[in-house]
Scaffold this motif. Structure first.
Motif, PDB file in Angstrom:
ATOM      1  N   ALA A  48      -7.463 -17.040-105.080  1.00 19.08           N
ATOM      2  CA  ALA A  48      -7.519 -17.732-106.369  1.00 19.08           C
ATOM      3  C   ALA A  48      -8.637 -17.132-107.209  1.00 19.08           C
ATOM      4  CB  ALA A  48      -7.761 -19.225-106.171  1.00 19.08           C
ATOM      5  N   LYS A  89     -10.341 -18.884-101.381  1.00 18.21           N
ATOM      6  CA  LYS A  89      -9.485 -20.011-101.800  1.00 18.21           C
ATOM      7  C   LYS A  89      -8.033 -19.574-101.956  1.00 18.21           C
ATOM      8  CE  LYS A  89      -9.586 -23.718-105.236  1.00 18.21           C
ATOM      9  NZ  LYS A  89     -10.287 -24.212-106.463  1.00 18.21           N
ATOM     10  N   CYS A  90      -7.208 -20.388-101.361  1.00 17.63           N
ATOM     11  CA  CYS A  90      -5.757 -20.095-101.453  1.00 17.63           C
ATOM     12  C   CYS A  90      -5.271 -20.462-102.854  1.00 17.63           C
ATOM     13  CB  CYS A  90      -4.985 -20.901-100.402  1.00 17.63           C
ATOM     14  SG  CYS A  90      -3.192 -20.663-100.511  1.00 17.63           S
ATOM     15  N   ALA A  91      -4.501 -19.580-103.445  1.00 17.26           N
ATOM     16  CA  ALA A  91      -4.028 -19.817-104.809  1.00 17.26           C
ATOM     17  C   ALA A  91      -2.937 -20.877-104.867  1.00 17.26           C
ATOM     18  CB  ALA A  91      -3.499 -18.504-105.413  1.00 17.26           C
ATOM     19  N   CYS A 115      -2.361 -23.683-102.223  1.00 19.96           N
ATOM     20  CA  CYS A 115      -2.774 -25.027-101.816  1.00 19.96           C
ATOM     21  C   CYS A 115      -4.222 -25.342-102.204  1.00 19.96           C
ATOM     22  CB  CYS A 115      -2.613 -25.202-100.313  1.00 19.96           C
ATOM     23  SG  CYS A 115      -3.652 -24.100 -99.348  1.00 19.96           S
ATOM     24  N   LYS A 116      -4.926 -24.382-102.752  1.00 22.91           N
ATOM     25  CA  LYS A 116      -6.303 -24.544-103.222  1.00 22.91           C
ATOM     26  C   LYS A 116      -7.303 -24.858-102.116  1.00 22.91           C
ATOM     27  CE  LYS A 116      -4.631 -24.116-107.362  1.00 22.91           C
ATOM     28  NZ  LYS A 116      -4.714 -22.800-108.038  1.00 22.91           N
ATOM     29  N   ASN A 117      -6.974 -24.643-100.860  1.00 27.93           N
ATOM     30  CA  ASN A 117      -7.923 -24.840 -99.775  1.00 27.93           C
ATOM     31  C   ASN A 117      -8.800 -23.588 -99.604  1.00 27.93           C
ATOM     32  OD1 ASN A 117      -7.332 -27.504 -98.689  1.00 27.93           O
ATOM     33  ND2 ASN A 117      -5.300 -26.655 -98.271  1.00 27.93           N
ATOM     34  N   CYS A 118     -10.062 -23.845 -99.109  1.00 30.02           N
ATOM     35  CA  CYS A 118     -11.018 -22.758 -98.958  1.00 30.02           C
ATOM     36  C   CYS A 118     -11.226 -22.443 -97.477  1.00 30.02           C
ATOM     37  CB  CYS A 118     -12.349 -23.121 -99.590  1.00 30.02           C
ATOM     38  SG  CYS A 118     -12.260 -23.273-101.388  1.00 30.02           S
TER      39      CYS A 118
END
Length: 1649
Positions: A1649, A1614-1616, A1618-1621
């Motif tokens: 993240a 998970k990107c810290a 944009c919160k996309n996985c």
């Protein structure tokens, strides 16, 4: 093949050269046996088989040359079969030639079977070949005849039988021996002289033992053949002078066989030489002496001793010099003789000793090492001493057979006296007698331990010693014999004096030893006197002086023993009872001893003992013997004083009255003693009373009284009247004791002692006692509850019956007649009926044929007995319900209802049987052995009249417990017996009807029909007795009409039938109408009567308070129309409608009398079918009448009208359907709910049925059950009252309640499930239902007499049906509701009792469980099986299946707790029969659930997919994740023993989760299945829930646009920002291709993240 043949041929040539050149010790005559090759040798040539045409025979002959015995036997069997098939043409010459060559050595094969088959085949070939084989017989005759002497019986029998087949007569067989004499001698010489074990067997493949055995067999049989030749030609001088024969017998090799190791050869050679001597064959005597004496005397002769001594006798008689001049050996012949004699008979026969006696006497004296004196050869003392020592050693040899002992000692005695008579030994007689004869007598008399080697067998000791003494007194100086005997007397007296004191442990043994020794002294004297007298009488001799001297010695010895014994008793106060025993034996056995005492030096010897010593010694060990001595001296002067003193001493001392001395005194008393001693008589009576009171020790006194032969006569005092014998008074008191409870057991014990201990007392009992009274008392006791007394009385009664049989001409019939005369009228205490039947059966069996009618007529009851017994029951008013089963139906309502008489005061036996019932059973059992022809006419008439009535009463009792009181307790045993009695009685009545040739009443012999036709005029009025008489008349005449037709009786009854409407005798009219009904239905008279009865019924005035008139009219109508539809169909329809309207117009029907209600409903049932097509408002009235009456019923008491109403309702239902009457259907549809509710309500009234049989109630219940069988309800409240009915004792009620519940519960459970889901409330099993599971049945109830088999099965059925209803709650219930039910069952704990009972019922632990494959395990249908037992077995198996299906967890828990003897077989049974069905049902349930769930959740994004593999017993569940990846899936496998073995959950494909989490899921799912009652659905729900939870919130990877990556995982990076996985693999590829670590979407540096 060729090489083998050449090898054998060369061997044969070698053998020929080897044996042909040797004479083997013969000299010139040996050339007669020099042939090229012996046919017995194993090296003979193989026969030429090339000329044989049949290849099968060739193969068989080749197999005969093999070494294996099994192959040879099979070859011989094949040859036998092949030759038998060609018996007509016979064998071809080549076959015969080959067989002749191979037979001799085959006939001596070691295998018994081969030899047996060879001889049989030889006989067959000889017969089939005929004369062709004559020229070949010389080659085989020796082997063939030798076979008849084979040691194996089967072989010798086969050879003998084959010889008898070939030569059919004895003359022909004797001719064979003579004709082939030369060939036989040649064969014998070859077998004995030329062969050895090495020439007969090949050492390469034969063990030394087998080779030796073959050689022994060949030589032995050859010797027997040679001996037989001597016997066949006994007087043939040519044979005696035959050089070949003499050369064989005189051959050293033949003679040396006398010492061969094998017994069979020794026996044969001994017999041969004995016969040769008898035939005067010239023998080489030096050679005979060397072989038979020097070599054979010291050889073991076991199994040949008899033949050997016979040979020695023959040799010695023929040539005595073989022992002397012709004997040439280093060892003296005397030494060899002593060695031989010492060995005894060597287990030979008894005759050996007689022959030994003869042999010793004929052997020359020189052979014994005798010395020459006065030009005579005499036997020296040393030789005599050695010979007797050798003989003694042989006699006492431990190997000597016991049966030879008498002959051995006789030989010893005979040789001893023979030696004593030889001249040279006379001078040494005394020494020899002292050494070899006196020890034998001394050992017998004194049994001295130092003379144990002189012990003789007990059976011959006395005769041997007496004969020795007699011989000694004749041949030996009497002074020395007398001195020897006096010394023995002295030793006896010394033994008596030195006997052990009373304080010693060996006191008894010591005193008994004195008595035994004295007995032997006395026995020896008696035996000598007896033998002497016999000899003198036979030879006409007189006493010699030495004989008188020996007798005087005996008398002096006896008096000396008496004197010392009396002195010892006086000095030691009677303690050494051995001395008293010595006195008694001498007085008892020696005749005239008392006279000798009187003239002796001590004439007062006995009087001193009896007068002075005996009274004071009565408490000593010698008391018993002193009393015996007293009784022996009864003839002596002074006996009375001694007797008085001793008797007074005993009667005053209670301890002495319990002693054995007192009992011995009672054996010798007489009536005179009782007359002169009244106190003795009083003491005897007191002893009897004490015994009857329980003192068992006194019975011995009573026994002595009764066994005393002097006390069986009346007492005759000098001045008074006579009194009965004391024995009679004792027996009468004992008989009286049998009638008193407190003395019964003791009196039985006394009779048991008297009857069983001494059979000679039985005539005494018959003479002094009334055996009839005794037998009745014993039979009464045999029926008592005291098992010990009953068993003892039964045995004694059997003995008394036998005593009756012995003293009466008609056997046990005498006792039976006496007993029956008291029992048939109910007088006195009643015996059990089983006892009476047994007595009667025994009496009839024992009576002679001419007397059987007399005995039978005495055993049968008279008319007075019948009437007295039956009248109380015939006068009882019948119950109304009997109208349902009686042929007269409603006539029961018309019986005068006076006060019912009680039958409680009637006499009954211990079983509660009335006299009437006893007569029924007894007569039925008697009629199995006696025919009516054996009875008097009065008895036959009484039998025909009363017996059917009695059977009717018994049948009523079986049908209705309350019908009468023939018996009290209706136990299963009683019901079974009475059912059998009634069935047999009815068969008897049928047999009487079949046997009657006419029903003419004018005959002299009464018949059953004539008897009952005459009874018709006695049926008057409406009394209970008339009703019962009419019923029996109806039953008998219906049977007669079925056999002969009723038309013959209608003519005589026509007048009565025409006037039937006006007849006052209702019972008579009903009986005539019932008997004639079928015939009346076909004639005008019947139609007329029917019209008249309809008219009478239409005119009934229901307002008349006397309803009997109305009931009478309706009863007649219903009786006539019952089952006769054509008869009622002939009535005009309008008249029937009028009748129907009139019948339903009765006011207050529900309050009308029972009889009127019942008859109206029955009449409507009969008249409605003919008018079913007519319309009218009367249908409403009929339907309303039925509905209102059914609604009014509040209990089950009035079954008669209820039954009629149910029949009418069933009739109305049968009239509907198809083109039925619309008015009727409309009316029925209106009242159907009301009637259904009423029927259900009525059914609930049957929850408590009356105890005992009630056939009318059962009929009504069954009818009700049929009418409610299709009822179904939708509400729980409607069926709540049905649960208690499952516990009803009535099976019909059980079945009806179960049927309604079974049909109603599925729909009700569906509704309950919906309500539970809506209301969120728990639903429980009904408490009423669960309470039925409390009382679990047990298979032990079948062994309890309190429960009948039928009631036990009914109770089991009740319990099992209750469980079936419990499981019916599961059928359509939801999963949640089912879990609630499981909790209820678990909380109540009922399941374990069901499973325990299931194991018992299915015999799980027995090793042979019940076969479940016979039943449909998955389903159950009530009343589909032939028996209640099979139905319960089926239901048990079905319930076990349902337990595993609906309650797997509870069932498995119980199973785990069981022990291995239940656990293991139950698992195997379940795996075989139940588990496959459970697996199929579980998979089907899961499949159905999945189908329903899929339909309900059609829009589900990730639906659960399910695939069932029934063959592999598994379910594969999968859930798709996305279109581009495989679904996540698992497999649930059900093992073979499921549900005992848990379901296994395994992985098929793991997607979107880690391995660790996936394994955790699998374990969790398996646990959910295991702990959620085995529900596979719960496991699948858990699986779906886990997957949905794992994918919740999961989005696609922004790189690959998939949820599942290449590594089968979901996006987990998970990107810290944009919160996309993203997938790890996708992100890694992105970073590598872009050469940057920025987020693919937001382009910022990627931070986790």
């Amino acid at each position: 093949m060729n090489k083998k043949f050449k090898s054998q041929a060369s061997s044969a040539r070698a053998a020929s050269s080897t044996f042909g050149g040797s004479s083997l010790g013969f000299g010139n005559p040996a050339s007669a046996f020099q042939t090229s090759a012996s046919p017995l040798s194993y090296v003979t040539e193989v026969p030429d088989l090339s000329a044989i045409s049949d290849p099968s025979i060739v193969v068989a002959f080749k197999n005969l040359t093999k070494k294996d015995s099994v192959t040879k036997a099979k070859a011989l069997e094949d040859l036998q079969e092949l030759t038998s098939s060609n018996a007509e043409t016979g064998p071809e010459p080549a076959v015969l030639e080959a067989w002749i060559n191979i037979y001799p050595r085959t006939s001596i094969d070691n295998a018994r079977r081969v030899r047996q088959l060879a001889h049989s085949l030889q006989g067959s070939l000889t017969v089939s070949s005929g004369k062709r084989i004559a020229s070949q017989l010389p080659k085989v005759i020796g082997a063939w005849l030798s076979g008849t002497f084979d040691s194996d019986k089967s072989v010798s029998r086969a050879a003998l039988e084959s010889l008898e087949v070939a030569f059919s007569s004895e003359e022909k067989r004797r001719a064979v021996w003579r004709l082939y004499q030369g060939s036989l001698l040649e064969y014998v010489g070859d077998a004995i002289l030329r062969h050895s074990p090495e020439t007969l067997s090949d050492e390469r493949n034969t063990s030394p033992d087998d080779a030796e055995a073959k050689h022994v067999r060949v030589v032995s049989t050859a010797l027997h053949v040679l001996d037989r030749l001597l016997q066949i030609d006994g007087g043939d001088k040519a044979l005696s002078s035959n050089e070949t024969l003499q050369s064989i017998i005189n051959a050293n090799k033949t003679c040396e066989l006398a010492s061969h190791n094998d017994a069979s050869i020794r026996r044969a050679v001994y017999k041969l030489y004995a016969d040769a001597i008898g035939q005067r064959i010239e023998l080489d005597w030096k050679q005979v002496s060397s072989c038979f004496l020097a070599k054979a005397l010291h050889v073991s002769q076991t199994n040949s001793s008899a033949q050997y001594i016979d040979a020695l006798l023959a040799i010695t008689r023929a040539r005595p010099s073989v022992w002397t001049t012709e004997y040439a050996s280093k060892t003296a012949v005397a030494r060899r003789l002593y060695q031989y004699i010492k060995q005894g008979s060597q287990r030979g026969p008894e005759l050996w000793w007689l022959h030994l006696r003869q042999l010793i006497k004929i052997i020359p004296a020189q052979a014994w090492g005798a010395v020459a004196a006065d030009s005579k050869v005499r036997l020296s003392y040393e030789a005599a001493n050695q010979l007797l020592n050798a003989l003694h050693e042989a006699v006492v040899n431990t190997d000597e057979p016991r049966q030879n002992s008498a002959a051995a000692w006789a030989t010893y005695a005979d040789i001893s006296f023979w030696i004593l008579g030889t001249p040279d030994v006379i001078e040494e007689q005394e020494r020899l007698v002292q050494s070899f004869l006196f020890p034998v007598i001394e050992r017998y008399l004194i049994a001295a331990s130092d003379l144990s080697q002189w012990t003789t067998p007990a059976a011959i000791s006395l005769s041997l010693c007496s004969s020795l003494m007699l011989k000694l007194e004749q041949t030996f100086p009497s002074t020395q014999t007398a001195a020897f005997y006096q010394s023995m007397v002295g030793r006896l007296i010394e033994t008596m004096k030195t006997s052990q004191p009373e304080s010693s442990k060996t006191f008894k043994a010591s005193q008994d030893d004195v008595i035994q020794k004295t007995r032997r002294f006395v026995d020896l004297q008696i035996a000598i006197q007896t033998n002497r007298t016999s000899k003198e009488e036979s030879e006409g001799m007189h006493h010699e002086p030495r004989t008188l001297a020996l007798s005087s010695t005996f008398i002096q010895g006896n008096i000396e023993i008496l004197r010392e014994a009396v002195k010892l008793l006086r000095d030691r106060n009677g303690k050494p009872y051995g001395a008293a025993g010595a006195v008694y034996l001498i007085l008892d056995k020696i005749p005239g001893i008392t006279d000798e005492i009187k003239i002796s030096s001590t004439p007062d010897l006995l009087s001193d003992l009896l007068d002075q010593q005996a009274p004071r010694l009565l408490d000593s060990p010698s008391a018993e013997l002193l009393i015996s001595i007293l009784l022996k001296c009864r003839h002596m002067t002074g006996f009375k004083n001694s007797f008085d003193a001793i008797l007074e001493q005993i009667l005053q001392n209670e301890a002495l009255r319990s002693s054995r001395a007192y009992r011995i005194l009672l054996r010798g008393i007489t009536n005179d003693d009782l007359i002169h001693h009244r106190d003795l008589e009083q003491a005897l009576v007191q002893d009897l009373n004490t015994a009857l009171a329980g003192d068992d020790s006194r019975w011995s006194v009573v026994y002595e009284i009764l066994t005393n032969p002097h006390l069986n006569q009346p007492l005759l005092p000098p001045n008074g009247s006579s009194t009965p014998p004391i024995q009679s008074r004792v027996l009468e008191d004992m008989l009286s004791g049998l009638s008193l409870d407190e003395k019964e057991g003791n009196a039985l014990k006394g009779f048991d002692i008297l009857l069983n201990r001494n059979a000679s007392l039985r005539p005494l009992l018959a003479a002094h006692l009334n055996l009839g009274s005794l037998l009745i008392r014993l039979l009464l006791i045999s029926d008592s509850s005291n098992e010990e007394n009953a068993d003892k009385a039964t045995r004694l009664a059997s003995l008394v019956k036998n005593m009756f049989a012995e003293q009466s001409e008609i056997g046990r019939g005498a006792s039976a007649i006496e007993i029956f005369s008291r029992q048939l009228d109910g007088a006195g205490e009643a015996l059990s009926i089983s006892s009476l039947v047994e007595i009667a059966g025994e009496a009839l069996q024992d009576a002679e044929k001419s007397n059987t009618p007399t005995v039978a007529s005495a055993l049968f009851p008279t008319a007075a007995s019948w009437q007295k017994a039956l009248t109380p029951f015939l006068q009882l008013q019948p119950p109304l319900a009997i109208s349902l089963i009686a042929p007269l139906q409603g006539c029961a309502f018309l019986v005068n209802r006076e006060r019912r008489r009680s039958s409680g005061g009637l006499p009954r036996d211990l079983e509660g049987f009335s006299v009437a019932l006893r007569l029924i059973i007894l007569v039925t059992r008697l009629l199995e052995q006696v025919s009516p022809e054996q009875l008097t006419d009065d008895q036959v008439e009484a039998l025909y009249l009363y017996y059917p009535q009695a059977l009717q009463l018994a049948n009523d009792k079986l049908s209705m417990e309350s019908a009468n009181a023939l018996w009290i307790d209706s136990t299963e045993e009683v019901l079974h017996e009475m059912t059998d009695i009634v069935a047999k009685g009815q068969k008897l009545i049928q047999s009487w009807l079949l046997d009657e040739k006419s029903d003419d009443t004018s005959g002299t012999k009464p018949t059953l029909i004539s008897c009952w036709l005459s009874q018709l005029s006695n049926i008057h009025g409406t009394s209970a007795q008339s009703f019962n008489l009419a019923r029996t008349f109806t039953s008998v005449m219906i049977e007669a009409a079925d056999l002969r037709g009723a038309s013959r009786y209608i003519a005589s009854w026509e007048a009565s039938l025409r006037a039937i409407r006006a007849s006052p005798d209702m019972m008579k009219s009903a009986a005539l109408l019932t008997v004639s009904r079928e015939t009346l239905a076909t004639i005008a008279l019947g139609r007329r009567l029917c019209n008249e009865f309809v008219a009478d019924a239409t005119e009934i005035d229901f307002d008349d308070p006397n309803t009997n008139n109305a009931i009478r009219r309706l009863v007649l109508l219903n009786l006539l129309t019952k089952g006769e539809d054509d008869l009622i169909g002939n009535i005009p329809s309008q008249r029937l409608i009028f009748l129907a309207k009139h019948l339903i117009s009765v006011g207050s029907f529900n309050q009308a009398p029972t009889g009127l209600q019942s008859e109206i409903l029955l009449a409507l049932t009969a008249i409605l079918p003919p008018i079913k097509d007519l319309y009218g408002d009367f249908w409403r009235g009929v339907v309303t009448l039925v509905a209102q009456y059914l609604d009014s019923i509040k209990d089950a008491s009035e079954v008669v009208p209820l039954h009629a109403a149910l029949r009418l309702h069933a009739c109305l239902l049968s009239l509907t359907g198809g083109d039925s009457n619309e008015d009727l259907e409309e009316e029925l549809s209106k009242v159907k709910p009301s009637i259904d509710a009423s029927l259900l309500e009525i059914l609930t009234h049957f929850d408590e049925t009356p105890s005992g049989a009630n056939q009318p109630l059962e009929i009504t219940t069954a009818l009700l059950a049929r009418q409610v069988q299709n009822l179904q309800f939708d509400g729980q409240e409607q069926i709540a009252d049905l649960y208690p009915l499952l516990s009803s004792e009535d099976r019909s009620v059980q079945g009806a309640a179960y049927g309604i519940l079974h049909r109603s519960l599925p729909s009700i459970q569906q509704q309950v499930s919906i309500e539970a889901a809506l209301s969120k409330t728990a639903t429980h099993l009904p408490d009423e239902l669960l309470s039925l599971l409390l009382d679990a049945p047990s298979m032990d109830h079948f062994n309890n007499s309190l429960y009948s088999t039928d009631s036990v099965w009914t109770n089991i059925r009740r319990y099992l049906m209750s469980w079936k209803v419990v499981f019916d709650h599961f059928s359509k219930a939801s999963h949640i509701v089912q879990e609630t039910y499981v909790v209820d069952i678990k909380d109540y704990g009922h399941l374990e009792y069901l499973l325990k009972f299931t194991c018992d019922m299915l015999r799980i632990a027995s090793g042979k469980p019940m076969d479940a494959s016979k039943y449909n395990i998955t389903d159950f249908t009530l009343d589909a099986e032939s028996s209640l037992e099979r139905e319960c077995q089926w239901l048990t198996i079905h319930l076990y299946y349902l337990s595993l299906l609906h309650l797997p967890s509870l069932t498995k828990t119980w199973w785990i707790e069981q022990k291995n003897h239940i656990k293991t077989p139950l698992e195997s049974y379940t795996q075989k029969h139940i588990s496959p069905l459970i697996i199929s049902a579980s998979l089907a349930t899961v499949s159905e659930w999945h189908h329903t769930t899929t339909q309900d959740n059609a829009d589900d994004e990730r639906p659960l997919s399910l695939k069932i593999n029934a063959r592999a017993s598994e379910a594969i569940a999968s859930i798709p994740i996305d279109a581009e990846s495989p679904p996540i899936s698992l497999c649930i496998s059900l093992p073979a023993s499921y549900p005992f073995a848990p379901a296994l959950v395994s992985s098929r494909s793991r997607v979107a989760v880690s391995e660790q989490k996936w394994q955790a899921w699998l374990r969790t799912i398996q646990g959910v299945i295991m702990f959620s009652n085995g529900s596979l659905i719960d496991g699948l729900l858990a699986f779906r829930k886990n997957v949905q939870g794992a994918l919740k919130g999961q989005s696609e990877c922004a790189i690959c646009y998939s949820v599942i990556g290449s590594d089968m995982k979901t996006p987990d990076k998970k990107c810290a920002t944009c919160k996309n996985c993203f997938h790890s693999a996708c992100l890694y590829r992105w970073f590598r291709s872009s050469n940057s670590s920025s987020c693919p979407l937001c382009r910022n540096a990627f931070h986790y993240a």
